[in-house]
Design a protein around this motif. Structure first.
Motif, short mmCIF file in Angstrom:
data_model
loop_
_atom_site.label_atom_id
_atom_site.label_comp_id
_atom_site.label_asym_id
_atom_site.label_seq_id
_atom_site.Cartn_x
_atom_site.Cartn_y
_atom_site.Cartn_z
N MET A 215 0.83 -1.18 0.00
CA MET A 215 0.00 0.00 0.00
C MET A 215 0.87 1.24 0.00
O MET A 215 1.83 1.35 0.74
N SER A 216 0.53 2.15 -0.83
CA SER A 216 1.27 3.40 -0.94
C SER A 216 0.64 4.48 -0.08
O SER A 216 -0.58 4.56 0.03
N ARG A 217 1.48 5.29 0.52
CA ARG A 217 0.96 6.43 1.27
C ARG A 217 1.18 7.71 0.49
O ARG A 217 1.00 8.80 1.01
N PHE A 218 1.57 7.58 -0.76
CA PHE A 218 1.79 8.74 -1.61
C PHE A 218 0.48 9.45 -1.91
O PHE A 218 0.40 10.67 -1.87
N ASP B 258 -15.27 0.07 -1.18
CA ASP B 258 -14.21 -0.91 -0.97
C ASP B 258 -12.86 -0.22 -1.15
O ASP B 258 -12.41 0.02 -2.27
N GLU B 259 -12.21 0.10 -0.05
CA GLU B 259 -10.94 0.82 -0.11
C GLU B 259 -9.82 -0.04 -0.68
O GLU B 259 -8.82 0.48 -1.18
N ALA B 260 -9.97 -1.35 -0.63
CA ALA B 260 -8.96 -2.24 -1.20
C ALA B 260 -8.84 -2.04 -2.70
O ALA B 260 -7.74 -2.10 -3.26
N VAL B 261 -9.97 -1.78 -3.37
CA VAL B 261 -9.95 -1.54 -4.81
C VAL B 261 -9.17 -0.26 -5.12
O VAL B 261 -8.37 -0.22 -6.06
N ILE B 262 -9.37 0.76 -4.31
CA ILE B 262 -8.64 2.01 -4.50
C ILE B 262 -7.14 1.78 -4.32
O ILE B 262 -6.34 2.24 -5.14
N GLU B 263 -6.78 1.05 -3.29
CA GLU B 263 -5.36 0.77 -3.03
C GLU B 263 -4.72 -0.01 -4.18
O GLU B 263 -3.59 0.27 -4.57
N ILE B 264 -5.45 -0.97 -4.71
CA ILE B 264 -4.92 -1.76 -5.83
C ILE B 264 -4.68 -0.87 -7.04
O ILE B 264 -3.62 -0.93 -7.67
N CYS B 265 -5.64 -0.02 -7.35
CA CYS B 265 -5.49 0.88 -8.51
C CYS B 265 -4.39 1.91 -8.28
O CYS B 265 -3.66 2.25 -9.21
N GLU B 266 -4.24 2.39 -7.05
CA GLU B 266 -3.15 3.31 -6.72
C GLU B 266 -1.80 2.63 -6.92
O GLU B 266 -0.89 3.20 -7.52
N ASP B 267 -1.68 1.42 -6.40
CA ASP B 267 -0.41 0.68 -6.53
C ASP B 267 -0.08 0.41 -7.99
O ASP B 267 1.08 0.51 -8.40
N ARG B 268 -1.08 0.10 -8.79
CA ARG B 268 -0.85 -0.14 -10.21
C ARG B 268 -0.43 1.14 -10.93
O ARG B 268 0.47 1.11 -11.78
N LEU C 267 2.75 17.80 -9.32
CA LEU C 267 2.49 17.39 -10.70
C LEU C 267 2.47 15.86 -10.81
O LEU C 267 1.58 15.29 -11.45
N VAL C 268 3.41 15.21 -10.17
CA VAL C 268 3.44 13.74 -10.17
C VAL C 268 2.20 13.21 -9.46
O VAL C 268 1.58 12.24 -9.92
N LEU C 269 1.79 13.85 -8.38
CA LEU C 269 0.59 13.44 -7.65
C LEU C 269 -0.65 13.57 -8.54
O LEU C 269 -1.48 12.66 -8.59
N MET C 270 -0.76 14.67 -9.26
CA MET C 270 -1.91 14.86 -10.14
C MET C 270 -1.98 13.77 -11.21
O MET C 270 -3.04 13.20 -11.47
N MET C 271 -0.84 13.46 -11.80
CA MET C 271 -0.81 12.42 -12.83
C MET C 271 -1.15 11.05 -12.24
O MET C 271 -1.87 10.26 -12.85
N ALA C 272 -0.65 10.77 -11.04
CA ALA C 272 -0.94 9.50 -10.38
C ALA C 272 -2.43 9.38 -10.08
O ALA C 272 -3.02 8.31 -10.26
N ILE C 273 -3.05 10.46 -9.65
CA ILE C 273 -4.49 10.44 -9.36
C ILE C 273 -5.28 10.25 -10.65
O ILE C 273 -6.24 9.48 -10.69
N ASP C 274 -4.89 10.94 -11.72
CA ASP C 274 -5.60 10.78 -13.00
C ASP C 274 -5.54 9.34 -13.50
O ASP C 274 -6.54 8.80 -13.98
N ILE C 275 -4.39 8.71 -13.38
CA ILE C 275 -4.26 7.32 -13.81
C ILE C 275 -5.08 6.41 -12.91
O ILE C 275 -5.79 5.51 -13.39
N THR C 276 -5.02 6.64 -11.61
CA THR C 276 -5.79 5.82 -10.66
C THR C 276 -7.29 5.95 -10.90
O THR C 276 -8.01 4.95 -10.95
N VAL C 277 -7.77 7.17 -11.05
CA VAL C 277 -9.20 7.40 -11.27
C VAL C 277 -9.66 6.76 -12.57
O VAL C 277 -10.74 6.16 -12.65
N TYR C 278 -8.83 6.82 -13.59
CA TYR C 278 -9.17 6.18 -14.86
C TYR C 278 -9.37 4.67 -14.65
O TYR C 278 -10.36 4.10 -15.12
N THR D 278 -3.40 10.07 -0.76
CA THR D 278 -4.31 9.95 0.39
C THR D 278 -5.75 10.09 -0.10
O THR D 278 -5.99 10.65 -1.17
N PRO D 279 -6.71 9.61 0.67
CA PRO D 279 -8.12 9.74 0.25
C PRO D 279 -8.55 11.19 0.01
O PRO D 279 -9.38 11.45 -0.86
N GLU D 280 -7.96 12.12 0.73
CA GLU D 280 -8.32 13.53 0.57
C GLU D 280 -7.87 14.08 -0.78
O GLU D 280 -8.43 15.07 -1.27
#
Length: 141
Positions: free
Chosen positions: A1-4, A26-36, A65-76, A6-8
Motif C-alpha cells: 500500500m502506498s501512502r503517496f 471498498d478501499e482495497a480496490v482504490i489501493e490496488i489501482c493506486e499501486d498499479r 504534478l506527479v501526484l496529479m498524474m498518479a491520481i488521474d491514472i488511478t481514477v481512470y 491519500t483519500p483527501e
C-alpha cells in the motif's frame, strides 16, 4: 500500500460520493489501482528520478504534478472497473495526457521540477544519449 496518495487527494478530481459509488466503498480496490498507477509511473520516471524517494514522500513534500498524474491514472482505472463503455471523455483525455507526459519525461523531453534525481553515475547509465570518442592521436612531429 502506498501512502503517496491519500483519500483527501481525490477531492480535486472526483466527488467523494461518485468515488464511493464506483468503488462500492471498498478501499482495497482504490489501493490496488493506486499501486498499479504508481508501478506504471515508476517505469517511466525511473530512468531519471529517484522513484523510491519520489513516491515515499508524504504531505506537502510530494511533487504536486506527479501526484496529479498518479491520481488521474488511478481514477481512470477505477472508472474502468465500473463501466468502461460509459467512461467519460474527460477521464480518457486526462489519462491519455498523463501517459503522454510520462512518455515525454522518459524520453528526456520534459523535466519534473523539484523531483529527486538519480545519482549522476546512474543517470549516465540510463540516458538515451551516450557520447564517446577515440583517444586523441598526435599526428604531427
Amino acid at each position: 500500500m502506498s501512502r503517496f496518495i491519500t483519500p483527501e487527494d481525490y477531492s480535486a478530481s472526483v466527488h467523494k460520493e461518485i468515488l464511493e459509488a464506483v468503488t462500492r466503498n471498498d478501499e482495497a480496490v482504490i489501493e490496488i489501482c493506486e499501486d498499479r498507477a504508481i508501478a506504471d509511473m515508476r517505469g517511466y520516471l525511473g530512468a531519471r528520478y529517484d522513484v523510491d524517494a519520489l513516491f515515499s514522500a508524504e504531505g506537502r513534500a510530494r511533487n504536486q504534478l506527479v501526484l496529479m498524474m498518479a491520481i488521474d491514472i488511478t481514477v481512470y482505472h477505477l472508472f474502468c472497473i465500473h463501466n468502461p463503455q460509459k467512461l467519460s471523455q474527460l477521464r480518457k483525455d486526462r489519462y491519455e495526457r498523463a501517459v503522454e507526459w510520462l512518455e515525454q519525461v522518459a524520453g528526456f523531453k520534459v523535466a519534473v521540477d523539484g523531483a529527486p534525481l538519480l545519482p549522476k553515475e546512474r543517470r549516465k547509465q540510463e540516458s538515451p544519449w551516450s557520447m564517446t570518442s577515440n583517444p586523441k592521436r598526435v599526428t604531427h612531429l
